[in-house]
Design a protein around this motif. Structure first.
Motif, PDB file in Angstrom:
ATOM      1  N   ILE A 116      76.825  46.890  60.737  1.00  0.00           N
ATOM      2  CA  ILE A 116      78.124  47.378  60.274  1.00  0.00           C
ATOM      3  C   ILE A 116      79.242  46.765  61.110  1.00  0.00           C
ATOM      4  O   ILE A 116      79.247  46.857  62.339  1.00  0.00           O
TER       5      ILE A 116
ATOM      6  N   SER B 210      82.646  47.402  60.431  1.00  0.00           N
ATOM      7  CA  SER B 210      83.689  48.412  60.602  1.00  0.00           C
ATOM      8  C   SER B 210      83.148  49.757  60.126  1.00  0.00           C
ATOM      9  O   SER B 210      82.273  49.826  59.270  1.00  0.00           O
ATOM     10  N   GLU B 211      83.677  50.822  60.683  1.00  0.00           N
ATOM     11  CA  GLU B 211      83.176  52.159  60.398  1.00  0.00           C
ATOM     12  C   GLU B 211      83.264  52.500  58.909  1.00  0.00           C
ATOM     13  O   GLU B 211      84.251  52.200  58.238  1.00  0.00           O
TER      14      GLU B 211
ATOM     15  N   ALA C  72      82.547  55.655  56.014  1.00  0.00           N
ATOM     16  CA  ALA C  72      82.272  57.064  55.747  1.00  0.00           C
ATOM     17  C   ALA C  72      81.200  57.178  54.673  1.00  0.00           C
ATOM     18  O   ALA C  72      81.032  56.293  53.834  1.00  0.00           O
ATOM     19  N   ARG C  73      80.466  58.264  54.720  1.00  0.00           N
ATOM     20  CA  ARG C  73      79.428  58.524  53.721  1.00  0.00           C
ATOM     21  C   ARG C  73      80.014  58.470  52.316  1.00  0.00           C
ATOM     22  O   ARG C  73      81.058  59.046  52.042  1.00  0.00           O
TER      23      ARG C  73
ATOM     24  N   ASP D 264      82.659  44.870  55.365  1.00  0.00           N
ATOM     25  CA  ASP D 264      82.020  45.904  56.181  1.00  0.00           C
ATOM     26  C   ASP D 264      80.744  45.427  56.865  1.00  0.00           C
ATOM     27  O   ASP D 264      80.203  46.117  57.733  1.00  0.00           O
TER      28      ASP D 264
ATOM     29  N   ASP E   8      77.284  58.590  57.375  1.00  0.00           N
ATOM     30  CA  ASP E   8      78.400  57.989  58.109  1.00  0.00           C
ATOM     31  C   ASP E   8      77.857  56.872  58.996  1.00  0.00           C
ATOM     32  O   ASP E   8      76.882  57.069  59.736  1.00  0.00           O
ATOM     33  N   LEU E   9      78.475  55.686  58.913  1.00  0.00           N
ATOM     34  CA  LEU E   9      78.007  54.527  59.669  1.00  0.00           C
ATOM     35  C   LEU E   9      79.069  54.107  60.682  1.00  0.00           C
ATOM     36  O   LEU E   9      80.251  54.015  60.351  1.00  0.00           O
ATOM     37  N   LYS E  10      78.619  53.846  61.908  1.00  0.00           N
ATOM     38  CA  LYS E  10      79.519  53.460  62.991  1.00  0.00           C
ATOM     39  C   LYS E  10      79.547  51.942  63.163  1.00  0.00           C
ATOM     40  O   LYS E  10      78.605  51.242  62.796  1.00  0.00           O
ATOM     41  N   GLU E  11      80.641  51.460  63.727  1.00  0.00           N
ATOM     42  CA  GLU E  11      80.771  50.030  63.997  1.00  0.00           C
ATOM     43  C   GLU E  11      79.668  49.569  64.945  1.00  0.00           C
ATOM     44  O   GLU E  11      79.386  50.202  65.963  1.00  0.00           O
TER      45      GLU E  11
ATOM     46  N   GLN F   4      76.507  49.514  64.260  1.00  0.00           N
ATOM     47  CA  GLN F   4      75.225  50.130  63.903  1.00  0.00           C
ATOM     48  C   GLN F   4      74.442  49.229  62.954  1.00  0.00           C
ATOM     49  O   GLN F   4      75.009  48.606  62.058  1.00  0.00           O
TER      50      GLN F   4
ATOM     51  N   SER G  49      69.970  54.111  55.094  1.00  0.00           N
ATOM     52  CA  SER G  49      71.397  54.396  55.248  1.00  0.00           C
ATOM     53  C   SER G  49      72.225  53.890  54.076  1.00  0.00           C
ATOM     54  O   SER G  49      73.452  53.979  54.096  1.00  0.00           O
TER      55      SER G  49
END
Length: 234
Positions: free
Chosen positions: A71, A73-74, A76-77, A85, A119-122, A124, A130
């Motif tokens: 990922i 950039s962050e 959201a679900r 991204d 939710d995915l973080k930068e 990750q 996911s």
């Protein structure tokens, strides 16, 4: 007899007396032969071979990497995954990770309407778990959990995700069966799991959102039963 004569006689007597014999020196010791143990020899050879194989493996894999998706950039679900991204990162060969998505599958993720299932973080790593085609439940649908005893459902081993079922309201214990068709709601099985309470099984079902409240209220009374209408029809 003169003193010189006495001395001469003593020396003669000493020479003629038997001399004590010295014991013979011991003979050379026989060399002992070391006992060979075939099992220990075989074990030693196996350990040597294993060490050689390990060295060859490390030498062949050291420095080798493979690319996976990550990922950039962050997210959201529920957000659709786009090119902006996603990036690729290199991992050492042999790294144990929970099913990362290989970089070769980029085109199967980006531009296909895939969304973030969590939710995915930068930074990750992107895993298969996911991402999803769409979030459950979809718009206009709801998921309701129902705790069922063995006598309220068919053999749970026959129940699978995707099965089309009906949740039917049942009369109170000892009550008369309804004169008309009982209240029933069509649903699709999402998942099932053993309950922490007794022998019950918790079955998550997807229903139309307009039926969710009525089903939840009846499920709370425990007076419901599950009927399988079609296998894998959902």
């Amino acid at each position: 007899m003169s003193s010189s004569t006495k001395v001469a006689n003593r020396e003669k007597h000493a020479r003629s007396a038997p001399q004590p014999q010295r014991p013979a020196p011991p003979g050379p010791l026989k060399p002992t032969r070391a006992r060979r143990r075939p099992a220990l020899i075989a074990l030693g050879l196996a350990l040597v071979a294993l060490s050689v194989l390990a060295s060859v493996y490390l030498a062949s894999t050291l420095g080798q990497t493979y690319q996976v998706l990550a990922i950039k950039s962050e997210l959201a679900r529920g957000t659709e995954i786009t090119d902006a991204d996603i990036t690729t990162v290199e991992l050492p060969m042999g790294t144990t990770l929970p099913d990362p998505v290989p970089a070769a599958e980029y085109d199967q993720v980006v531009g296909q309407g895939k969304v973030a299932a969590v939710d995915l973080k930068e930074g990750q790593l992107l895993t298969r778990g996911s991402i999803a085609d769409e979030l459950q439940p979809a718009a206009g649908r709801s998921i309701v959990g129902i705790a069922l005893a063995p006598n309220q459902m068919p053999d749970q081993d026959k129940l699978r995700a995707g099965d089309a079922v009906r949740i039917v309201e049942t009369p109170a214990t000892g009550g008369e069966p309804p004169a008309e068709a009982p209240f029933a709601i069509s649903a699709t099985v999402v998942s099932k799991a053993p309950s922490t309470l007794g022998e019950q099984t918790v079955v998550d079902v997807e229903v139309a959102s307009k039926d969710a409240a009525a089903l939840a209220a009846r499920a709370a009374t425990g007076r419901v039963a599950l009927v399988i209408d079609a296998v894998g029809a959902g």
